[in-house]
Enzyme design. Structure first.
Site, PDB file in Angstrom:
ATOM      1  N   ASN A 145       1.158  -1.211   0.077  1.00  0.00           N
ATOM      2  CA  ASN A 145       0.002  -0.058   0.016  1.00  0.00           C
ATOM      3  C   ASN A 145       0.868   1.340  -0.048  1.00  0.00           C
ATOM      4  OD1 ASN A 145      -1.840   2.010   0.708  1.00  0.00           O
ATOM      5  ND2 ASN A 145      -2.173   1.425   2.697  1.00  0.00           N
ATOM      6  N   LYS A 171       0.001   4.367  -0.234  1.00  0.00           N
ATOM      7  CA  LYS A 171      -0.503   5.701   0.477  1.00  0.00           C
ATOM      8  C   LYS A 171      -0.468   6.602  -0.436  1.00  0.00           C
ATOM      9  CE  LYS A 171       0.287   3.140   4.774  1.00  0.00           C
ATOM     10  NZ  LYS A 171       0.140   3.320   6.361  1.00  0.00           N
ATOM     11  N   HIS A 179      -9.304   1.305   5.329  1.00  0.00           N
ATOM     12  CA  HIS A 179      -8.035   1.516   5.744  1.00  0.00           C
ATOM     13  C   HIS A 179      -8.140   2.380   7.170  1.00  0.00           C
ATOM     14  CE1 HIS A 179      -3.939   2.623   6.759  1.00  0.00           C
ATOM     15  NE2 HIS A 179      -3.458   1.280   6.049  1.00  0.00           N
ATOM     16  N   GLU A 195      -6.431   4.818   8.175  1.00  0.00           N
ATOM     17  CA  GLU A 195      -6.108   6.213   7.877  1.00  0.00           C
ATOM     18  C   GLU A 195      -7.543   7.073   7.013  1.00  0.00           C
ATOM     19  OE1 GLU A 195      -2.631   5.559   5.731  1.00  0.00           O
ATOM     20  OE2 GLU A 195      -1.660   5.007   7.542  1.00  0.00           O
ATOM     21  N   GLU A 239      -5.380  -4.980  10.632  1.00  0.00           N
ATOM     22  CA  GLU A 239      -4.223  -4.111  10.929  1.00  0.00           C
ATOM     23  C   GLU A 239      -4.595  -3.283  12.055  1.00  0.00           C
ATOM     24  OE1 GLU A 239      -2.388  -2.831   7.114  1.00  0.00           O
ATOM     25  OE2 GLU A 239      -3.866  -1.548   7.150  1.00  0.00           O
ATOM     26  N   GLY A 242       2.816   1.919  10.672  1.00  0.00           N
ATOM     27  CA  GLY A 242       3.641   2.897  10.560  1.00  0.00           C
ATOM     28  C   GLY A 242       4.442   3.298  11.941  1.00  0.00           C
ATOM     29  N   SER A 247       3.545  -2.513  10.424  1.00  0.00           N
ATOM     30  CA  SER A 247       5.034  -2.478  10.422  1.00  0.00           C
ATOM     31  C   SER A 247       5.863  -3.852  10.021  1.00  0.00           C
ATOM     32  CB  SER A 247       5.440  -2.085  11.850  1.00  0.00           C
ATOM     33  OG  SER A 247       5.101  -0.749  12.061  1.00  0.00           O
TER      34      SER A 247
HETATM   35  P1  PGA Z   1       3.068   0.240   7.758  1.00  0.00           P
HETATM   36  O1  PGA Z   1       1.605   0.316   6.886  1.00  0.00           O
HETATM   37  O2  PGA Z   1       3.630  -1.316   7.064  1.00  0.00           O
HETATM   38  O3  PGA Z   1       3.832   1.210   7.242  1.00  0.00           O
HETATM   39  O4  PGA Z   1       2.987   0.042   9.322  1.00  0.00           O
HETATM   40  C1  PGA Z   1       0.544  -0.676   6.836  1.00  0.00           C
HETATM   41  C2  PGA Z   1      -0.549  -0.121   6.385  1.00  0.00           C
HETATM   42  O5  PGA Z   1      -1.134   1.006   6.668  1.00  0.00           O
HETATM   43  O6  PGA Z   1      -1.218  -0.941   5.470  1.00  0.00           O
END
Ligand code: PGA
Length: 251
Positions: free
Chosen positions: A8, A10, A96, A98, A168, A174, A214
């Site tokens: 992803n 983003k 997601h 976010e 998630e 992140g 992560s």
């Molecule tokens: P990350 O993000 O691997 O940077 O933690 C995962 C995601 O938001 O899908």
């Protein structure tokens, strides 16, 4: 079950950067062809890159979008619909964290999006997960149960078969703080049991439940050894070809 390993991106990468990444990944695909036989490799770039990446990508790489709107067309300035996306990609990430936190998406909105995505023959990746505070209060399973029940309301058995669930944990996205393999497995097992109760044992056994938060080339190894972890949704480490390829190899 075929594992799904998805990047992803983003809100990252210009056209030039996206093309460079894809050219480099294409070259690596030939090198690692023995390692990708039982895996589906997916890149979810920003909308602006889908058309070009579709033209240049290696056959064994699939494309997905990171979101779409819950209507097919109309006066919705700034939105992109499933009808438009189906010319360019196969998957759509929905819900997601976010999207939920920055853009106030609710489980009900996500439910409408899943309906419209499957109607247009795209495959949804539904993200669920709890905050650190919810976990601390022992509420992770309650939160995830509500997310599943509401997001999948009126989603038929045939429709759920096209859906992937991504667990998630928000505290792991992140942050560099991954869920331990045991913590992740416990929730994946819970999700599968919920799906069994909502649909059937056979269907639940065949739905992919992937982990995100992560992921890196090291921690993916042990995560993937868990019975109910069927792949990964990778953020940061999926922006760099080298680390993404290492993750693919280690799955
Ligand atoms: P990350 O993000 O691997 O940077 O933690 C995962 C995601 O938001 O899908």
């Amino acid at each position: 079950m075929i594992s799904l390993i998805a990047a992803n991106w983003k809100m990252n990468k210009s056209l030039k950067e996206g093309v460079e990444f894809m050219n480099e990944l294409n070259n690596k695909m030939n090198e690692i062809k023995d390692k990708i036989k039982d895996k589906e490799i997916l890149i979810c770039p920003p909308f602006t890159l889908l058309q070009e990446l579709k033209k240049i990508k290696h056959d064994s790489i699939k494309l997905g979008a990171q979101n779409c709107y819950s209507e097919e067309s109309g006066a919705f300035t700034g939105e992109v619909s499933a009808v438009m996306l189906k010319d360019f990609c196969e998957y759509v990430i929905l819900g997601h964290s976010e999207r939920r936190s920055h853009f106030k998406e609710t489980n009900q909105m996500i439910n409408k999006k899943i309906k419209i995505v499957v109607k247009n023959n795209l495959k949804p990746i539904l993200c669920v997960g709890e905050t650190a505070n919810e976990r601390k209060k022992n509420k992770a399973k309650d939160v995830i149960q509500t997310q599943l029940k509401t997001c999948l309301k009126n989603i038929t058995e045939n429709e759920i078969k096209k859906t992937t669930i991504a667990y998630e944990p928000i505290w792991a996205i992140g942050t560099g703080k991954t869920a331990t393999p045991q913590e992740a497995q416990e929730i994946h097992d819970f999700i599968r049991k919920e799906l069994r109760d909502m649909y059937s044992e056979g269907t639940a056994m065949n739905i992919r439940i992937i982990y995100g938060g992560s992921i890196n080339p090291e921690n993916i190894k042990e995560l993937m050894q868990q019975r109910d972890i069927n792949g990964g949704l990778v953020g940061g480490a999926g922006l760099d070809v080298k680390s993404f390829v290492e993750i693919i190899k280690n799955i």
